[in-house]
Design a protein around this motif. Structure first.
Motif, short mmCIF file in Angstrom:
data_model
loop_
_atom_site.label_atom_id
_atom_site.label_comp_id
_atom_site.label_asym_id
_atom_site.label_seq_id
_atom_site.Cartn_x
_atom_site.Cartn_y
_atom_site.Cartn_z
N SER A 202 95.99 63.80 57.69
CA SER A 202 94.86 63.60 58.60
C SER A 202 95.01 64.43 59.86
CB SER A 202 94.75 62.11 58.97
OG SER A 202 94.47 61.33 57.84
N ASP A 203 96.22 64.48 60.38
CA ASP A 203 96.49 65.30 61.56
C ASP A 203 96.33 66.78 61.24
OD1 ASP A 203 97.77 65.71 64.36
OD2 ASP A 203 99.09 66.85 63.02
N LEU A 204 96.83 67.18 60.08
CA LEU A 204 96.77 68.58 59.68
C LEU A 204 95.33 69.04 59.49
CD1 LEU A 204 98.65 71.00 58.87
CD2 LEU A 204 98.37 70.23 56.51
N ALA A 205 94.52 68.21 58.86
CA ALA A 205 93.15 68.61 58.52
C ALA A 205 92.17 68.36 59.66
CB ALA A 205 92.69 67.87 57.26
N PHE A 206 92.33 67.25 60.40
CA PHE A 206 91.30 66.85 61.36
C PHE A 206 91.82 66.64 62.78
CE2 PHE A 206 90.19 64.93 57.19
CZ PHE A 206 89.10 65.72 56.90
N LYS A 207 93.15 66.76 62.98
CA LYS A 207 93.75 66.52 64.30
C LYS A 207 93.45 65.13 64.82
CE LYS A 207 95.74 70.43 64.43
NZ LYS A 207 97.19 70.45 64.13
N ILE A 208 93.58 64.15 63.94
CA ILE A 208 93.37 62.75 64.35
C ILE A 208 94.56 61.91 63.90
CG2 ILE A 208 90.85 62.89 64.17
CD1 ILE A 208 91.18 61.22 61.53
N ASP A 209 94.75 60.78 64.57
CA ASP A 209 95.59 59.72 64.03
C ASP A 209 94.66 58.57 63.69
OD1 ASP A 209 94.97 58.70 66.55
OD2 ASP A 209 96.89 59.32 67.40
N VAL A 210 95.20 57.39 63.40
CA VAL A 210 94.33 56.25 63.05
C VAL A 210 94.43 55.26 64.20
CG1 VAL A 210 94.45 56.61 60.59
CG2 VAL A 210 96.19 55.21 61.65
N ARG A 211 93.27 54.88 64.75
CA ARG A 211 93.29 54.09 65.98
C ARG A 211 91.92 53.49 66.27
NH1 ARG A 211 94.66 56.90 71.02
NH2 ARG A 211 96.13 58.13 69.81
N PHE A 212 91.93 52.50 67.14
CA PHE A 212 90.72 52.04 67.81
C PHE A 212 91.14 51.50 69.17
CE2 PHE A 212 87.52 48.87 69.00
CZ PHE A 212 86.38 49.67 68.96
#
Length: 355
Positions: A202-212
């Motif tokens: 997810s970080d590699l493809a979209f530069k995101i982690d999982v969060r709210f």
């Protein structure tokens, strides 16, 4: 005040919201955007209320839920592998799950069940501020335990693990399963490893982690991974003890699925829901939090951390219940929770000491 041209301009915005609310406030973000527009060069001018960032917040919330579902699916899939098949509960002749024993039925309901639920829910909340105060005073950040807030959570976990251990003889006894320690360790490691690969992709493809909001599962750096190894054992021991007692008190194969999940979630989270709710109600009525500790900065920061206990412990209850229903043992779920929570805490906490 100051001068924009000289680079000395300053501004103070004070929206009428709490500190954690600023992280998800359109008003606070609007003030920031307005200031950036006045002080930085380049970019496309837009009104401060032209904000679409909350869509990303909702997206990573869905990703966070998906991450938990991924862990459950990976665990369930691995149980089909021959090496892990011994972990799965045996089935009876008609293919259904084995029914609960007479002893299990006799231990359900009544005053003992209610007492166990109240103790499970409220002892962790009642010990929360004292444990954090002890941790902050006697276990500061050091070379061997370099994260101050993690140390406070660790002291809380040790205290509550010892309390659960002391109360364990009063919990209903259950049949033990043999030969599951090694496969439980390996299936927990494999399950969380797949989750970490998914987060890396997810970080590699979209530069995101999982969060709210303030609940975020981040990738660990190499240094954080070493710190993770330091804290992993004590946090995992806590979950092994606490979830073993949880299942002995509340989990039954004869209970409906929804009732079992709801009971275990409430047993782990209800005390913190009441604690956080009471603090914010007190602040709404009096203008400040209830502070049992002389240090005026202690309770506000600790309360922000307590907010995160609610979703984290709810996730742990879901993982623990899902894995128990398939294995009849608390151990696989406890090991997964130990890995997951240690990762979450270490990756999301500042490191205050040289490491």
């Amino acid at each position: 005040y100051g001068d924009l041209a000289q680079g000395t301009a300053r501004v103070l915005y004070t929206p009428a919201i709490t500190h954690p609310a600023e992280h998800i406030s359109h008003e606070a973000i609007g003030y920031s955007l307005d200031w950036f527009a006045r002080t930085l060069k380049g970019g496309t001018p837009r009104p401060a209320d032209d904000q679409i960032w909350f869509r990303k917040e909702l997206g990573t919330l869905i990703a966070l839920a998906g991450f938990v579902v991924l862990l459950l699916g990976v665990f369930d899939g691995l149980l089909e592998a021959p090496f892990f098949s011994h972990l799965r509960l045996p089935v009876v002749a008609d293919g259904s799950e084995p029914v609960q024993t007479t002893t299990q039925k006799a231990n359900q309901g009544g005053g003992r069940w209610i007492a166990a639920l109240l103790l499970s829910a409220f002892i962790p909340a009642l010990t929360y501020y004292p444990a954090f105060a002890l941790g902050g005073t006697f276990v500061p950040a050091s070379h061997f335990l370099p994260q101050g807030f993690t140390n406070q959570i660790l002291v809380w976990a040790v205290i509550n693990g010892l309390i659960a251990l002391a109360l364990m003889p009063f919990a209903p006894k259950r049949a033990r399963r043999s030969g599951i320690i090694t496969p439980s360790i390996l299936i927990a490691l494999a399950t969380v490893a797949v989750g970490s690969v998914a987060l890396w992709l997810s970080d590699l493809a979209f530069k995101i982690d999982v969060r709210f909001w303030i609940v975020a599962l981040k990738l660990m750096s190499a240094k954080q991974f070493l710190i993770f190894l330091i804290y992993l054992l004590p946090f995992t021991v806590f979950f092994v003890i606490a979830l073993h007692v949880l299942h002995r008190n509340f989990s039954s194969l004869g209970a409906s699925r929804g009732a079992l999940y709801l009971t275990n979630i409430l047993a782990l989270t209800l005390g913190f829901i009441v604690l956080v709710g009471a603090q914010y109600l007190t602040m709404w009525l009096s203008g400040k939090l209830f502070n049992p500790i002389p240090d005026p900065g202690f309770v506000p920061l600790s309360t922000i951390v307590a907010i995160q206990f609610v979703p984290l412990l709810a996730i742990c209850a879901v993982i623990a219940t899902f894995t128990w229903r398939r294995t009849g043992s608390s151990l696989p779920g406890a090991l997964i929770c130990g890995l997951f929570v240690t990762w979450y805490v270490v990756a999301g906490t500042a490191t205050q000491a040289a490491f």
